[in-house]
Motif scaffolding. Structure first.
Motif, short mmCIF file in Angstrom:
data_model
loop_
_atom_site.label_atom_id
_atom_site.label_comp_id
_atom_site.label_asym_id
_atom_site.label_seq_id
_atom_site.Cartn_x
_atom_site.Cartn_y
_atom_site.Cartn_z
N ARG A 142 -67.75 75.85 114.42
CA ARG A 142 -68.54 74.73 114.13
C ARG A 142 -69.27 74.94 115.87
O ARG A 142 -70.65 74.06 116.04
N VAL A 143 -68.67 74.34 116.50
CA VAL A 143 -68.94 73.34 118.14
C VAL A 143 -69.65 74.92 118.41
O VAL A 143 -70.84 75.20 118.94
N ALA A 144 -68.95 76.20 118.64
CA ALA A 144 -69.20 77.59 119.08
C ALA A 144 -70.91 77.99 118.47
O ALA A 144 -71.67 78.09 119.51
N TYR A 145 -70.51 77.81 117.91
CA TYR A 145 -71.95 78.82 116.90
C TYR A 145 -73.56 77.69 117.22
O TYR A 145 -73.61 78.69 118.22
N LEU A 186 -74.09 77.88 121.66
CA LEU A 186 -74.59 79.62 121.87
C LEU A 186 -75.84 79.19 121.05
O LEU A 186 -76.49 79.92 122.32
N PHE A 187 -76.20 79.06 120.22
CA PHE A 187 -77.87 79.56 119.75
C PHE A 187 -78.66 78.12 120.28
O PHE A 187 -79.82 78.57 120.68
N ARG A 188 -78.42 77.09 120.26
CA ARG A 188 -78.94 75.82 120.99
C ARG A 188 -78.80 76.16 122.34
O ARG A 188 -80.76 76.68 123.01
N ARG A 189 -77.90 77.42 123.53
CA ARG A 189 -78.19 77.18 124.30
C ARG A 189 -79.02 78.57 124.80
O ARG A 189 -80.11 78.58 125.83
N PHE A 190 -78.29 79.39 123.82
CA PHE A 190 -79.56 80.46 124.76
C PHE A 190 -80.75 80.98 123.13
O PHE A 190 -79.92 82.04 122.62
N PRO A 191 -81.88 80.62 122.77
CA PRO A 191 -82.57 80.51 121.57
C PRO A 191 -83.37 82.61 121.35
O PRO A 191 -83.59 82.31 120.57
N GLY A 192 -83.13 83.41 123.35
CA GLY A 192 -83.49 84.08 122.59
C GLY A 192 -82.24 85.12 122.51
O GLY A 192 -82.48 86.52 123.32
N LEU A 193 -81.16 84.67 122.24
CA LEU A 193 -80.27 85.50 121.84
C LEU A 193 -80.41 86.97 121.58
O LEU A 193 -81.19 86.84 120.46
#
Length: 392
Positions: free
Chosen positions: A352-355, A358-365
């Protein structure tokens, strides 16, 4: 009669031959590499029945392996003291009781801020290093490794040693002597750690077990090895494979971004959809058992295919579709019955924390290579990816 299907046409789906078996019925005769003839279960209701039936044993000396293993199949010995995963009650119950007392809600909840900090620190490091990155080495592997270190009281500076040895121990294509050497090194590591914890106890799980006074050093070493291997390899592969899955299902990722509260349902659905325990669970029939109208003879090994059961169309509507709106409760990612995973709540917290982070920090991943260049862990007991190159 065939061996357990393992060849995948799509990285997120179970083998096509396994899915065809599931469509044809709940039980199928199965050939084993050592010549044994047993069964594979491909339906959810039958899988849960076997996993909750005391007439089916988890003892390793009674079971046959459904896949070739470097250590072979010759006269398997009973599990070493403390290796409770391959034991039956009442011995399994004894170890489980002691460990349940350590996997308290308080201890797990106390780890949540550390999981958040650890995740943030690794995302900071990724951002500083810049694009591209390997999401396995930079994110998916170190986060659960550090968390399990904190839980067990393992010095994190030792992470490279145990990451290498556990990876070697799980390889299916390794040389027998290399696997033995890896397991020996891991055992020696825990001999030293248990001795240190007896002299200098801390506020960790191993120290708590030592304080209880019911376990020998040999038992503590085996329990430590088992929890370390299970506690970081499984979660690491769910983080990497799950991240790739989200990148390849943009509509589901968009739904998660639009509603961060969806993360609990997303984690459960990813656990169901991916099923990284690719060879399932094995049980040996202690007596003749009639199962779904089929006679399972005493001594036969039954393989519960978790990937097939978690895609069972009689349990889940449109099971081959990733859908965060579905109710994925009842999946078998953490097993079922007395052997259900002790650390499942911690694994859920980490995902929950990691997903989310990750996608909050790097929206263009995005992926940095084509899908076909991502190396799959088909050579490992736990499925996932060896590397996941991403850009941001």
């Amino acid at each position: 009669m065939e061996l357990l299907p393992v060849a995948r046409k799509h990285p997120f789906d179970p083998p096509a031959a396994l899915r065809q078996m599931a469509a044809d019925g709940p039980l199928h005769p199965l050939a084993f590499p050592d010549g044994h003839v047993g069964w594979v279960v491909t339906r959810m209701s039958t899988a849960r029945a076997v996993l909750s039936d005391a007439r089916f044993s988890a003892r390793q000396e009674l079971r046959h392996m459904p896949y070739p293993h470097p250590l072979g199949q010759e006269s398997p010995a009973p599990a070493i003291p403390g290796w409770f995963l391959r034991m039956d009650p009442p011995l399994h119950t004894h170890y489980r009781r002691l460990l349940t007392g350590q996997f308290t809600v308080r201890r797990i909840n106390r780890l949540i801020p550390r999981v958040e900090q650890i995740t943030g620190d690794h995302l900071d490091a990724m951002e500083r290093a810049g694009s591209p990155a390997d999401l396995v080495q930079d994110f998916a592997l170190p986060i659960p490794s550090l968390v399990i270190c904190e839980l067990l009281g393992v010095p994190y500076r030792e992470r490279e040693e145990f990451q290498h040895t556990t990876s070697m121990a799980l390889r299916l294509d390794a040389d027998k002597q290399d696997v033995i050497a890896a397991l020996t090194d891991l055992h020696d590591f825990f001999v030293r750690l248990v001795a240190t914890k007896r002299d200098e106890p801390g506020d960790d799980l191993l120290s708590g077990l030592i304080a209880g006074g019911e376990l020998t050093d040999e038992e503590l070493q085996a329990i430590g090895m088992l929890l370390l291997m299970a506690g970081h390899e499984t979660t690491a592969n769910m983080l990497a494979l799950g991240s790739w899955t989200l990148l390849r299902h943009p509509e589901q990722l968009a739904a998660l971004r639009a509603d961060p509260g969806l993360i609990d349902d997303a984690v459960e659905e990813l656990l169901r959809y991916l099923s990284i325990i690719q060879f399932g669970a094995q049980r040996a029939a202690l007596e003749d058992v009639w199962l779904d109208g089929t006679l399972i003879q005493a001594g036969q090994t039954v393989v519960i295919s978790i990937p097939a059961a978690n895609r069972d169309g009689t349990k889940f509507t449109d099971p081959d579709t990733l859908d965060f709106a579905r109710d994925a409760a009842g999946h078998l990612a953490f097993g079922h019955g007395v052997h259900q995973c002790l650390g499942q709540q911690l694994a859920r917290i980490e995902m929950r924390v990691a997903y989310s982070a990750l996608f909050r920090r790097f929206p263009g991943l995005r992926l940095a290579v084509p899908d076909e260049e991502i190396p799959l862990r088909t050579d490992m007991a736990i499925y996932g990816v060896h590397r996941l190159p991403v850009a941001f």
